[in-house]
Design a protein around this motif. Structure first.
Motif, mmCIF file in Angstrom:
data_model
loop_
_atom_site.group_PDB
_atom_site.id
_atom_site.type_symbol
_atom_site.label_atom_id
_atom_site.label_comp_id
_atom_site.label_asym_id
_atom_site.label_seq_id
_atom_site.Cartn_x
_atom_site.Cartn_y
_atom_site.Cartn_z
ATOM 1 N N GLY A 35 -1.294 3.494 6.973
ATOM 2 C CA GLY A 35 -2.452 2.607 6.864
ATOM 3 C C GLY A 35 -3.464 3.061 5.836
ATOM 4 O O GLY A 35 -4.512 2.429 5.680
ATOM 5 N N LYS A 36 -3.166 4.158 5.138
ATOM 6 C CA LYS A 36 -4.130 4.700 4.167
ATOM 7 C C LYS A 36 -4.145 3.833 2.914
ATOM 8 O O LYS A 36 -3.094 3.456 2.399
ATOM 9 C CB LYS A 36 -3.738 6.131 3.822
ATOM 10 N N ASN A 37 -5.340 3.538 2.434
ATOM 11 C CA ASN A 37 -5.474 2.768 1.199
ATOM 12 C C ASN A 37 -5.058 3.644 0.019
ATOM 13 O O ASN A 37 -5.601 4.722 -0.183
ATOM 14 C CB ASN A 37 -6.919 2.281 1.045
ATOM 15 N N ILE A 38 -4.048 3.188 -0.732
ATOM 16 C CA ILE A 38 -3.504 4.017 -1.810
ATOM 17 C C ILE A 38 -3.686 3.400 -3.193
ATOM 18 O O ILE A 38 -3.551 4.097 -4.187
ATOM 19 C CB ILE A 38 -2.002 4.340 -1.575
ATOM 20 N N ALA A 39 -3.988 2.109 -3.269
ATOM 21 C CA ALA A 39 -4.223 1.484 -4.582
ATOM 22 C C ALA A 39 -4.976 0.180 -4.378
ATOM 23 O O ALA A 39 -4.944 -0.412 -3.302
ATOM 24 C CB ALA A 39 -2.893 1.226 -5.287
ATOM 25 N N GLY A 40 -5.648 -0.243 -5.444
ATOM 26 C CA GLY A 40 -6.394 -1.493 -5.386
ATOM 27 C C GLY A 40 -7.792 -1.286 -4.823
ATOM 28 O O GLY A 40 -8.222 -0.156 -4.619
ATOM 29 N N PRO A 41 -8.486 -2.377 -4.543
ATOM 30 C CA PRO A 41 -9.897 -2.269 -4.149
ATOM 31 C C PRO A 41 -10.209 -1.901 -2.702
ATOM 32 O O PRO A 41 -11.358 -1.583 -2.418
ATOM 33 C CB PRO A 41 -10.437 -3.676 -4.463
ATOM 34 N N PRO A 42 -9.260 -1.922 -1.742
ATOM 35 C CA PRO A 42 -9.683 -1.600 -0.362
ATOM 36 C C PRO A 42 -10.346 -0.223 -0.271
ATOM 37 O O PRO A 42 -9.787 0.779 -0.720
ATOM 38 C CB PRO A 42 -8.370 -1.641 0.433
ATOM 39 N N PRO A 43 -11.526 -0.150 0.335
ATOM 40 C CA PRO A 43 -12.273 1.111 0.371
ATOM 41 C C PRO A 43 -11.889 2.044 1.518
ATOM 42 O O PRO A 43 -12.225 3.218 1.486
ATOM 43 C CB PRO A 43 -13.725 0.650 0.529
ATOM 44 N N ARG A 44 -11.237 1.518 2.538
ATOM 45 C CA ARG A 44 -10.926 2.337 3.724
ATOM 46 C C ARG A 44 -9.504 2.049 4.199
ATOM 47 O O ARG A 44 -8.943 0.995 3.904
ATOM 48 C CB ARG A 44 -11.890 1.995 4.874
ATOM 49 N N PRO A 45 -8.948 2.962 5.009
ATOM 50 C CA PRO A 45 -7.631 2.702 5.620
ATOM 51 C C PRO A 45 -7.701 1.537 6.602
ATOM 52 O O PRO A 45 -8.777 1.174 7.082
ATOM 53 C CB PRO A 45 -7.312 4.003 6.356
ATOM 54 N N LEU A 46 -6.526 0.993 6.920
ATOM 55 C CA LEU A 46 -6.443 -0.018 7.978
ATOM 56 C C LEU A 46 -6.716 0.651 9.322
ATOM 57 O O LEU A 46 -6.379 1.827 9.513
ATOM 58 C CB LEU A 46 -5.048 -0.639 8.001
ATOM 59 N N GLU A 47 -7.296 -0.105 10.239
ATOM 60 C CA GLU A 47 -7.553 0.448 11.581
ATOM 61 C C GLU A 47 -6.217 0.637 12.308
ATOM 62 O O GLU A 47 -5.452 -0.315 12.464
ATOM 63 C CB GLU A 47 -8.434 -0.523 12.377
ATOM 64 N N PRO A 48 -5.913 1.866 12.742
ATOM 65 C CA PRO A 48 -4.635 2.084 13.427
ATOM 66 C C PRO A 48 -4.661 1.567 14.864
ATOM 67 O O PRO A 48 -5.694 1.596 15.526
ATOM 68 C CB PRO A 48 -4.474 3.610 13.405
ATOM 69 N N LEU A 49 -3.519 1.095 15.331
ATOM 70 C CA LEU A 49 -3.352 0.686 16.723
ATOM 71 C C LEU A 49 -2.251 1.551 17.318
ATOM 72 O O LEU A 49 -1.413 2.088 16.589
ATOM 73 C CB LEU A 49 -2.978 -0.805 16.802
ATOM 74 N N VAL A 50 -2.252 1.698 18.637
ATOM 75 C CA VAL A 50 -1.259 2.529 19.323
ATOM 76 C C VAL A 50 -0.116 1.632 19.782
ATOM 77 O O VAL A 50 -0.355 0.595 20.393
ATOM 78 C CB VAL A 50 -1.910 3.243 20.533
ATOM 79 N N VAL A 51 1.126 2.034 19.472
ATOM 80 C CA VAL A 51 2.308 1.255 19.861
ATOM 81 C C VAL A 51 3.086 2.021 20.922
ATOM 82 O O VAL A 51 3.365 3.207 20.755
ATOM 83 C CB VAL A 51 3.249 1.036 18.655
ATOM 84 N N ASN A 52 3.429 1.347 22.012
ATOM 85 C CA ASN A 52 4.312 1.913 23.037
ATOM 86 C C ASN A 52 5.396 0.898 23.338
ATOM 87 O O ASN A 52 5.139 -0.311 23.370
ATOM 88 C CB ASN A 52 3.529 2.215 24.320
#
Ligand code: FES
Length: 151
Positions: free
Chosen positions: A122-139
């Motif tokens: 979810g980490k922003n690696i290119a382009g204009p997004p300033p922050r990572p995506l909010e992570p959710l927990v999967v079970n």
């Protein structure tokens, strides 16, 4: 006669002032209310319980693919990495809130609006997004996938 005209004048002027005032007030209300409703975000931004059971079975999510799901009233994205791990994030781009998608050709998450790229964490690696995506927990519980808000 002149006394009657003078006496009638304030009433007519008062009526005109009242009419114009209420019309202007109604006009302003008709313009400002929709603008205010548009600008103020809705109160509930996510699932009330913070947990959602997806209508997708784990084996329906192939490696190197992603699916959008509804997490409350916002979109989430469920990704199965090329290595086979399930991950979930809020699908709301941290730039200007477009919905992101999974790009199998790039093996990462992409935002079509302004070419924003996020890795499989979810980490922003290119382009204009300033922050990572909010992570959710999967079970996974048997044939069910349960997604919850992260800690
Ligand atoms: S809204 Fe996603 S990159 Fe701009």
């Amino acid at each position: 006669m002149a006394d009657q005209a003078l006496a009638a004048e304030p009433t007519r002027r008062g009526f005109i002032n009242w009419f114009l005032g209420t019309t202007a007030g109604a006009f302003l209300l008709a313009v400002l209310y929709p603008v205010a409703r548009y600008l103020v975000p809705p109160p509930a931004g996510e699932s009330a319980s913070g947990t959602v059971t997806l209508p997708i079975k784990p084996d329906e999510v192939k490696p190197n693919s992603g699916q959008i799901f509804k997490f409350g009233n916002r979109p989430g994205i469920l990704v199965r990495t090329p290595a086979g791990e399930l991950r979930a994030f809020s699908a709301v781009c941290t730039h200007l809130n477009c919905t992101v998608q999974y790009r199998p050709d790039l093996s990462h998450i992409w935002c079509a609006c302004h070419n924003g790229h996020f890795d499989l964490n979810g980490k922003n690696i290119a382009g204009p997004p300033p922050r990572p995506l909010e992570p959710l927990v999967v079970n996974t519980r048997g044939a069910q996938i349960v997604v919850a808000k992260g800690a």
